[in-house]
Design an enzyme around this catalytic site. Structure first.
Site, short mmCIF file in Angstrom:
data_model
loop_
_atom_site.label_atom_id
_atom_site.label_comp_id
_atom_site.label_asym_id
_atom_site.label_seq_id
_atom_site.Cartn_x
_atom_site.Cartn_y
_atom_site.Cartn_z
N ARG A 51 -65.13 12.56 68.38
CA ARG A 51 -64.72 12.53 69.95
C ARG A 51 -65.50 13.34 70.66
O ARG A 51 -65.40 13.35 71.98
CB ARG A 51 -63.25 12.36 69.86
CG ARG A 51 -62.69 12.18 71.21
CD ARG A 51 -61.22 11.62 71.18
NE ARG A 51 -60.15 12.16 70.15
CZ ARG A 51 -59.92 13.52 70.08
NH1 ARG A 51 -60.22 14.29 70.91
NH2 ARG A 51 -59.28 13.83 69.20
N TYR A 102 -65.19 -2.83 93.33
CA TYR A 102 -64.81 -3.38 91.97
C TYR A 102 -63.23 -3.49 91.82
O TYR A 102 -62.58 -2.18 92.16
CB TYR A 102 -65.12 -2.66 90.83
CG TYR A 102 -64.95 -3.13 89.59
CD1 TYR A 102 -65.19 -4.60 89.38
CD2 TYR A 102 -63.99 -2.68 88.65
CE1 TYR A 102 -64.90 -5.21 88.00
CE2 TYR A 102 -63.79 -2.98 87.41
CZ TYR A 102 -64.09 -4.54 87.02
OH TYR A 102 -63.64 -5.02 85.91
N ASP A 173 -70.18 4.53 93.37
CA ASP A 173 -70.41 3.76 92.13
C ASP A 173 -71.68 3.09 92.26
O ASP A 173 -71.70 2.25 93.36
CB ASP A 173 -69.36 2.70 91.93
CG ASP A 173 -69.22 1.75 90.94
OD1 ASP A 173 -70.37 1.30 90.50
OD2 ASP A 173 -68.02 1.31 90.33
N LYS A 198 -73.25 -3.53 82.45
CA LYS A 198 -74.07 -4.65 83.73
C LYS A 198 -75.38 -4.35 83.49
O LYS A 198 -75.96 -4.69 82.26
CB LYS A 198 -73.57 -4.34 85.05
CG LYS A 198 -72.00 -4.19 85.29
CD LYS A 198 -71.12 -5.35 84.72
CE LYS A 198 -69.64 -5.39 84.88
NZ LYS A 198 -68.83 -4.83 85.74
C1 LIG Z 1 -67.84 -3.95 86.10
C2 LIG Z 1 -67.74 -2.87 87.05
C3 LIG Z 1 -67.02 -1.85 86.93
C4 LIG Z 1 -66.14 -1.60 85.59
O1 LIG Z 1 -66.94 -1.62 84.35
P1 LIG Z 1 -66.43 -2.00 83.03
O2 LIG Z 1 -67.61 -1.74 82.09
O3 LIG Z 1 -66.05 -3.28 83.22
O4 LIG Z 1 -65.14 -1.24 82.59
C5 LIG Z 1 -66.96 -0.60 87.87
N1 LIG Z 1 -67.56 -0.79 88.95
C6 LIG Z 1 -68.55 -1.92 89.11
C7 LIG Z 1 -69.18 -2.07 90.32
C8 LIG Z 1 -68.28 -2.93 88.26
O5 LIG Z 1 -69.21 -4.14 88.59
#
Ligand SMILES: *Cc1c(COP(=O)(O)O)cnc(C)c1O
Length: 378
Positions: A51, A102, A173, A198
């Site tokens: 961890r 998001y 983000d 993504k």
């Molecule tokens: C999908 C997404 C998240 C969250 O990510 P996960 O891997 O699904 O937990 C955060 N910010 C944006 C802009 C996203 O598209």
């Protein structure tokens, strides 16, 4: 290891994404970091326990860190990364946050606000004056650009400068942009968050996240500490796949982005579409800021479908090649009506369909969209 052929010329990101995070080039060393499935390690060293660290995560972190110009900490999902950042804030800290981002990010911010852990001030972050006006006493400015699902572009440099002036830290983000199109740390942000799920991983087969902080930032230890105690660690196999996927990020993004520009223009000319949201379209909001702070406009777009939620749902469901599914950034094109999720802000139009353009042939993609849109009129 220095792989630069010319010390005076830094490697292009297209090259960095291929060479970073590799084992040393010594005889018989593998070219790729091996998968190390281990819950524990022999005592006496730094790793100690599964961890705390893992060599496969570290290879991924090194590559992402170099690309963003900072130090990366990998998590089990994007939300794991988002939560770890928010968990580093003191109780009652003021967070200036976007109206559109998001949806689960907005949910966790709202939940923290409701239970008194944070004081969240939602604001239209595309309006720099509104951001400046909300920053008084703020500990953190949260930005997302381009934003999910409205594809809004935030002036990161202007907002970050305003935040710095009042001593607030800035997190961006940058999932939709990837490190190839935008580097928030160089625009003044203190940390970058990615849903690695993504574009970075890129194949819709794993979930991972990451936080990238400035080199020598005291935040790195705090974020690592949150991973250690929160336990949102990535699996070594996922870290391996994410890094393998990232090797082709440049090619995937180049193709997807070129196709997105073509599709955005054609969608804008279709009678079933009220509005196309894509910063690559001249005259669209965010177009000029995107040119300043991004290398390209990305491959995410959204359309408002004439005829309301029913028509939008029929459009998404009527596609055959495009995959009707949530998530984005994979090699396969996906689309969905975002308001089908109860957590989506009500200011996102009911008829908005978000499109993630993949790497398929653009004429095949257009033919499918056009067929599904044409069918709405019948
Ligand atoms: C999908 C997404 C998240 C969250 O990510 P996960 O891997 O699904 O937990 C955060 N910010 C944006 C802009 C996203 O598209």
């Amino acid at each position: 290891m220095d792989t630069s052929p010319d010390a005076r010329r830094p490697l292009d990101p297209a090259t960095v994404v291929v060479v970073a995070g590799r084992p040393d080039r010594s005889p018989d060393a593998p070219l790729s970091a091996p998968v190390v499935p281990a819950s524990t390690f022999h005592a006496g060293g730094e790793r100690a326990y599964g961890r705390y660290s893992n060599p496969t995560w570290e290879a991924f972190e090194e590559a992402l860190g170099v690309l963003e110009g900072g130090r990366a900490v990998a998590f089990s999902s994007g939300m794991g990364a988002v939560s770890a950042v928010l968990d580093t804030l003191p109780l009652g800290a003021v967070v200036v946050a976007p109206l559109h981002a998001y949806n689960e990010t907005l949910v966790t911010l709202r939940q923290r606000h409701e239970r008194g852990a944070l004081v969240v001030r939602p604001i239209d972050t595309t309006n720099v004056d509104a951001v400046v006006g909300a920053l008084d006493g703020a500990a953190l400015l949260w930005l997302e650009s381009p934003s999910n699902p409205m594809i809004e572009v935030v002036d990161i440099a202007a907002c970050a400068a305003a935040a710095r002036a009042v001593g607030a830290t800035v997190v961006v983000d940058s999932t939709f942009a990837t490190p190839l199109l935008q580097n928030p740390l160089s625009l003044g942000a203190d940390a970058v968050v990615h849903s690695v799920t993504k574009y970075l991983a890129g194949h819709s087969d794993l979930l991972m996240g990451a936080v990238v902080v400035r080199p020598d930032s005291p935040w790195e230890e705090k974020v690592r500490g949150r991973r250690e105690t929160g336990g949102a660690i990535p699996g070594p196999f996922d870290a391996y796949l994410a890094l393998r996927g990232m090797r082709t990020l440049h090619l995937r993004m180049r193709q997807a982005q070129a196709s997105a520009a073509v599709l955005a223009a054609r969608l804008a000319g279709h009678s079933a579409i009220e509005r196309v949201r894509y910063p690559g379209l001249a005259g669209s909001p965010g177009h000029d800021v995107a040119i300043r702070q991004m290398r390209g406009h990305g491959a995410m777009l959204a359309v408002d479908v004439r005829g309301g939620a029913g028509a939008a749902e029929a459009f998404a469901g009527g596609c055959r090649l495009w995959v009707h599914a949530t998530s984005l950034g994979g090699v396969e094109s996906t689309l969905e009506r975002r308001r089908r999720w109860p957590a989506e802000p009500v200011t996102v139009p009911e008829n908005l369909v978000r499109l993630s353009v993949g790497i398929e042939d653009v004429e095949d993609l257009w033919a499918d969209l056009a067929r599904s849109l044409d069918a709405l009129g019948r």
